[in-house]
Write a protein that holds these residues in place. Structure first.
Motif, mmCIF file in Angstrom:
data_model
loop_
_atom_site.group_PDB
_atom_site.id
_atom_site.type_symbol
_atom_site.label_atom_id
_atom_site.label_comp_id
_atom_site.label_asym_id
_atom_site.label_seq_id
_atom_site.Cartn_x
_atom_site.Cartn_y
_atom_site.Cartn_z
ATOM 1 N N LYS A 210 11.613 -13.616 -4.474
ATOM 2 C CA LYS A 210 11.772 -11.855 -4.323
ATOM 3 C C LYS A 210 10.892 -11.287 -5.636
ATOM 4 O O LYS A 210 11.483 -10.353 -5.584
ATOM 5 N N ILE A 211 10.080 -12.213 -6.643
ATOM 6 C CA ILE A 211 10.192 -10.982 -7.840
ATOM 7 C C ILE A 211 8.775 -9.932 -7.334
ATOM 8 O O ILE A 211 8.660 -9.232 -8.090
ATOM 9 N N ILE A 212 7.880 -10.607 -6.236
ATOM 10 C CA ILE A 212 6.799 -9.531 -5.287
ATOM 11 C C ILE A 212 7.518 -8.667 -4.651
ATOM 12 O O ILE A 212 7.131 -7.177 -4.587
ATOM 13 N N GLU A 213 8.375 -8.499 -4.445
ATOM 14 C CA GLU A 213 9.444 -7.797 -4.074
ATOM 15 C C GLU A 213 9.533 -6.247 -5.031
ATOM 16 O O GLU A 213 9.573 -4.901 -5.003
ATOM 17 N N VAL A 214 9.994 -6.782 -5.987
ATOM 18 C CA VAL A 214 9.847 -5.877 -7.348
ATOM 19 C C VAL A 214 9.100 -5.131 -7.740
ATOM 20 O O VAL A 214 7.917 -4.065 -8.136
ATOM 21 N N LEU A 215 7.967 -5.664 -7.652
ATOM 22 C CA LEU A 215 6.919 -5.442 -8.341
ATOM 23 C C LEU A 215 5.935 -4.510 -7.503
ATOM 24 O O LEU A 215 5.479 -3.408 -7.800
ATOM 25 N N ALA A 216 6.156 -4.837 -5.985
ATOM 26 C CA ALA A 216 5.708 -4.212 -4.789
ATOM 27 C C ALA A 216 6.288 -2.492 -4.768
ATOM 28 O O ALA A 216 5.679 -1.912 -4.124
ATOM 29 N N ALA A 217 7.679 -2.522 -5.106
ATOM 30 C CA ALA A 217 8.225 -1.507 -5.090
ATOM 31 C C ALA A 217 8.008 -0.629 -6.555
ATOM 32 O O ALA A 217 7.958 0.626 -6.861
ATOM 33 N N ALA A 218 7.484 -1.564 -8.165
ATOM 34 C CA ALA A 218 7.028 -0.730 -9.173
ATOM 35 C C ALA A 218 5.902 -0.384 -9.578
ATOM 36 O O ALA A 218 5.651 0.797 -9.641
ATOM 37 N N LEU A 381 -3.121 -5.174 4.613
ATOM 38 C CA LEU A 381 -2.576 -6.682 5.776
ATOM 39 C C LEU A 381 -1.684 -6.946 4.538
ATOM 40 O O LEU A 381 -0.164 -7.344 5.401
ATOM 41 N N PHE A 382 -1.168 -7.343 3.551
ATOM 42 C CA PHE A 382 -0.332 -8.477 3.061
ATOM 43 C C PHE A 382 1.420 -6.996 3.195
ATOM 44 O O PHE A 382 2.360 -7.318 3.262
ATOM 45 N N ARG A 383 0.779 -5.705 2.377
ATOM 46 C CA ARG A 383 1.996 -4.698 3.288
ATOM 47 C C ARG A 383 2.789 -4.605 3.865
ATOM 48 O O ARG A 383 3.769 -4.534 4.118
ATOM 49 N N ARG A 384 1.975 -5.083 5.313
ATOM 50 C CA ARG A 384 2.290 -4.351 6.985
ATOM 51 C C ARG A 384 2.406 -5.791 7.041
ATOM 52 O O ARG A 384 3.485 -5.940 8.099
#
Length: 410
Positions: A210-218, A381-384
């Protein structure tokens, strides 16, 4: 401007984080050792390929003799070639000479419009061979036999062949530059094949914890993708520096036994600089595609499944650029230059053959543009498809993530 600066700062943070995590890991030493076996296999294959190339090469002798002597030489060559196929060089008529007329053999050897490896003048009784030293020594006996057979069907007297040596010929220079172009393409392919595949699994671990979710939010997603891409490029350059140092030591130790490569058309300093830039662009183009594709995978097994088609895609790109090298100036050649992922291979080969520099500036700008386009498209594409598809442990397949909810999951 501040938005761009923020993205650049975020990209550098991600790049520094990933670079340190990879280079200072315990497995990095195995990454450095890994290319030993492919290099050995490539060296053996190259040695065998060189032997084959020497055997199939058919150089050409240009005739500058009287019309009757030229016809007799062509007839003699046809007869001897039927008995010893492949051992007799090709013969073409450059000019039918008239009595008292002279022919500039050195100019003919320097003429790129109709490249020949040697020029044969004089008469059947006193042939004059103009050629580079190696070719002259190799063909003196062949020319003597051809002249003797041209004079008589059952030759008993073989004329002495006068030799005029030249430093080189356009045909030899062009041939050497093509070999340099081929070698550069192979080296670029091996490095890209070996290194670009690493980015396929770059996001799997971070998606699992779940690190990717933290990075995507920042930070912006495209800045994260670009940072990871440049981090893996930096890791690759570290590996190349290590391998280059070891390879350089081996070359210095056995330099006397290594074949010399022809000087590329742009010169060695610029050619090596362009080689570095085109490797970086080939890596970024392939890496951006692989990062976008690998971002759809959720497990190591899916990454392994993707590895084969990815490798085949790289191989097909290399074959496409290599085949285009055989048709300079054709639509195929231009297609390999324009197609983004094959453009670095085609342009590096062009640097070995043509001295013009401005096309490389245009090509590098074109490739940078496509890196940006692919990274932004991959980030979107990754975000959607991933960030809105639920937890990272979902069982949705890569096929379903790519083609939507209506696709059948296997």
């Amino acid at each position: 401007m501040s938005g761009f600066a923020d993205k650049l700062r975020a990209m550098m943070v991600i790049a520094r984080r990933d670079f340190v995590a990879v280079v200072f890991s315990k497995t990095f030493i195995f990454f450095l050792i890994g290319p030993i076996f492919p290099v050995l296999v490539g060296g053996l294959a190259g040695s065998i390929g060189g032997k084959v190339q020497q055997n199939v090469e058919r150089p050409t002798i240009g005739l500058a003799m009287s019309a009757a002597d030229s016809r007799a030489m062509l007839r003699a060559r046809e007869e001897l070639d039927g008995r010893v196929p492949g051992a007799i060089p090709e013969i073409v008529v450059l000019q039918d000479m008239q009595p008292g007329q002279t022919f500039d053999a050195r100019a003919a050897l320097a003429n790129g419009d109709r490249p020949v490896s040697a020029v044969l003048g004089g008469t059947l009784d006193k042939p004059l061979l103009t050629a580079p030293g190696e070719r002259a020594r190799q063909w003196v006996g062949v020319v003597s036999n051809l002249a003797a057979r041209a004079r008589s069907a059952t030759p008993t007297d073989y004329p002495d062949v006068a030799v005029e040596e030249v430093a080189t010929s356009v045909a030899k220079v062009k041939s050497g530059q093509i070999y340099t172009a081929q070698a550069a393409q192979v080296m670029l392919f091996l490095l890209t094949m070996l290194l670009a595949g690493m980015v396929l699994s770059n996001l799997v671990e971070e998606k699992g914890n779940k690190i990717i979710e933290v990075l995507a939010a920042a930070i912006p997603m495209d800045a994260m993708f670009m940072g990871k891409l440049f981090a893996m490029l930096a890791v690759s350059l570290v590996g190349i520096a290590v391998w280059g140092g070891v390879g350089g030591a081996i070359v210095l130790a056995g330099a006397r036994n290594l074949p010399t490569m022809s000087v590329p058309a742009v010169g060695w300093p610029l050619f090596l600089t362009l080689g570095f830039l085109y490797f970086a662009m080939a890596y970024l183009l392939m890496g951006s595609l692989f990062l976008s594709i690998g971002g759809m995978a959720t497990t190591v097994r899916e990454v392994q499944t993707l590895s084969m088609p990815v490798s085949m895609f790289q191989l097909m790109v290399f074959f496409f650029a290599s085949y285009a090298l055989t048709s300079p100036g054709s639509w195929l050649d231009w297609a390999s230059i324009i197609f983004p992922v094959s453009s670095p291979y085609a342009m590096l080969a062009r640097a070995a053959q043509y001295p013009d520099v401005w096309p490389h500036l245009v090509a590098l700008g074109w490739q940078v543009l496509w890196v940006i386009v692919i990274v932004r498209a991959g980030a979107q594409l990754f975000r959607r498809t991933v960030m809105k598809s639920g937890p990272a442990t979902t069982k949705k397949s890569v096929w379903k993530r790519l083609f939507g909810k209506g696709a059948k999951a296997y």
